[in-house]
Design a protein around this motif. Sequence first.
Motif, short mmCIF file in Angstrom:
data_model
loop_
_atom_site.label_atom_id
_atom_site.label_comp_id
_atom_site.label_asym_id
_atom_site.label_seq_id
_atom_site.Cartn_x
_atom_site.Cartn_y
_atom_site.Cartn_z
N ALA A 51 17.58 -48.10 63.45
CA ALA A 51 18.98 -47.71 63.24
C ALA A 51 19.56 -48.35 62.00
CB ALA A 51 19.81 -48.06 64.46
N ALA A 52 18.90 -49.40 61.50
CA ALA A 52 19.37 -50.06 60.27
C ALA A 52 18.93 -49.32 59.02
CB ALA A 52 18.84 -51.49 60.22
N LEU A 53 18.17 -48.22 59.19
CA LEU A 53 17.74 -47.39 58.05
C LEU A 53 18.60 -46.13 58.06
CD1 LEU A 53 13.87 -47.71 58.62
CD2 LEU A 53 15.32 -49.11 57.12
N TYR A 82 14.35 -45.49 50.81
CA TYR A 82 12.96 -45.16 51.14
C TYR A 82 11.97 -46.27 50.79
CZ TYR A 82 14.96 -40.49 51.46
OH TYR A 82 15.73 -39.41 51.81
N THR A 83 12.48 -47.49 50.55
CA THR A 83 11.61 -48.59 50.13
C THR A 83 10.51 -48.86 51.16
OG1 THR A 83 13.46 -49.60 48.95
CG2 THR A 83 11.58 -51.01 49.46
N ILE A 84 10.87 -48.87 52.44
CA ILE A 84 9.89 -49.12 53.49
C ILE A 84 8.98 -47.91 53.67
CG2 ILE A 84 9.60 -49.61 55.95
CD1 ILE A 84 12.27 -51.13 55.82
N GLN A 85 9.59 -46.73 53.70
CA GLN A 85 8.83 -45.51 53.95
C GLN A 85 7.76 -45.27 52.89
OE1 GLN A 85 11.31 -42.11 54.71
NE2 GLN A 85 9.68 -40.64 54.35
N GLY A 107 16.43 -54.92 60.06
CA GLY A 107 15.46 -55.39 61.03
C GLY A 107 15.98 -55.56 62.43
N ALA A 108 17.26 -55.24 62.67
CA ALA A 108 17.85 -55.50 63.99
C ALA A 108 18.53 -54.27 64.58
CB ALA A 108 18.85 -56.66 63.90
N TYR A 109 19.58 -53.77 63.93
CA TYR A 109 20.32 -52.64 64.49
C TYR A 109 21.17 -52.00 63.39
CZ TYR A 109 24.35 -55.84 64.58
OH TYR A 109 25.34 -56.71 64.24
#
Length: 601
Positions: free
Chosen positions: A373-375, A73-76, A521-523
């Motif tokens: 999708a990378a999360l 959840y670092t980004i969230q 950051g990609a997939y």
Amino acid sequence: MPTQTHANRLQALRAEMARQQLAGWIVPIADEHMSEYVGAYAQRLHWLTGFAGSAGSAVVLADDAAVFVDGRYTIQVREQVDGGLFRHMGTPKDDPLRWITATAPAGARIGYDPWLHTAGWAKDAADLLAEAGMELVATPANPLDAVWQDRPAPSPALAVPHDDALAGRSSADKRAELAEALKARKLDAAIVSALDSVAWLLNIRGADVNHTPVALSYVIAHADGTAELFIAPEKVGPDLQRHLGNAVTVRERTAFEGALTDLAGRRVLVDPAFGVAAITQALEAAGATVVTERDPTIIAKAVKHPAEQAGHRAAQARDGAAIVRFLHWLATEVPKGAETELSAAARLLAFRQATGMLVDTSFDTISAAGPHAALPHYRVDEGSNLPIRPGSIFLVDSGGQYRDGTTDITRTVWIPDAAGTQPTPAQRDRFTRVLQGHIALDRQTFPAGTIGGELDVLARQFLWANQADYAHGTGHGVGSFLAVHEGPQRIARLKGGQAGTTEELVAGMILSNEPGYYEAGAYGIRTENLILVVPRDDAGQWLGFETLTFAPIDRTLVEPALLSPEEIAWWNSYHARTRDLLAPQLDGPALAWLEEACTPL
């Protein structure tokens, strides 16, 4: 009292803390049953901070505050929680209690709600704070609740009987087995506080928690086979009363704490994982002897009765046909470029609802395009919703709650575009290595007594060989029209002592098989089926897995040159079974798509 902004809510909480002479307050995501998912009435962290994830906590001091989440959840947390109000902290590197000892003043009284933390946590926290000259204070008058003016009420939904034919055993039979286990340990009673354990023991279901069909309640189970059910009276109708019978006494949920004092002088089992501190404290204050052991219903619930296994197969077949309709829609409509993560999740829900038997989803659908999708635990909302771009990877992890079974499936698919863009060699490589790990676990035979942690490397070996890995576990237990994440069994790395990895796998347990790979950051890539532990010999000395989930795996992302003859044979056999199981439920273009998707490699 103003509570319209998070700043005002934080200010109001601090004022109430000062009134109660508390220098700090700890806010978990938890309810009184230590549930994975909690009702709206228990979403205290979300109300206070804005964080909408499913795991985390906050600490509020008089002049400082922090929110603690793990790497999922670092980004969230940075998107949802105002950094001017709360520091953003990452666990396990940053520990809430150690942050308190480093930040709060000496002599600080740190409050916690004993109904929202386990007794073990409370003891460890008290010891740690005492070393720093601070005091942990049990505060049943939760100061956050005191200022949460628009707090939702607990769900009023009726609790309902769960058909004995689906359960395979009557509640009386289960209570008798529990009573024998208590007598063998010279125990007088057990506190059953985990909501899914209450539901399993009494063969009841509810609608009080999203995704998990349980009713807010407690049970005191006695060694004579009788039980007391503590539940709000408006949730009990005539059908449930008849179902429970005379051996189960129905009492007000609010009477539970007082009933604990009636166990004075008794030896009472409390599961340390689900029994909150308030239960242990009340029993000890009454003079009961608290025995902290695992609730005997936990293993009994995990080992599915043959009727539950049959129900699960039926649910999976039904769900698989809905998944095929969705995958067909992805292949034909999404390449037109007008669909989003939210519209895809809505369409998948509609296909499941069209079965006429869906009760609920088993968790929030992970509908993840491109970098999302990378999360691994991404959850789409209006603010994060991305278009699904043709010529890219799309990952969908979803499940349904049906009365005969709980499903959980992940598929990673390539969305074609008009130019005929193909996956990159790296994407094919990673997808195929994930697939190889999935196949290796699915095919493995292992001796009785094997623990989940011993099998985990089977799913990682092909990624490891290419210096790649994934940060989540490989498999979790799954309930029977109950929790989609059900313990105690788990397939994950032993390193770090993750709960469940040392649990012996037993015939009848259901787990997920879900290795993955994530390029930040990609997939992202994940392939998930559910598997049932089954005997491989007449003596039960060797075990293996029966595949339960059937839906095509996207061949566009496969690099066949990496697959062994045995792996290709598995692929062909799996897709032949998928076609045979699902084709009778389909027609028209969806059936034609299934036939094409299931042709041999």
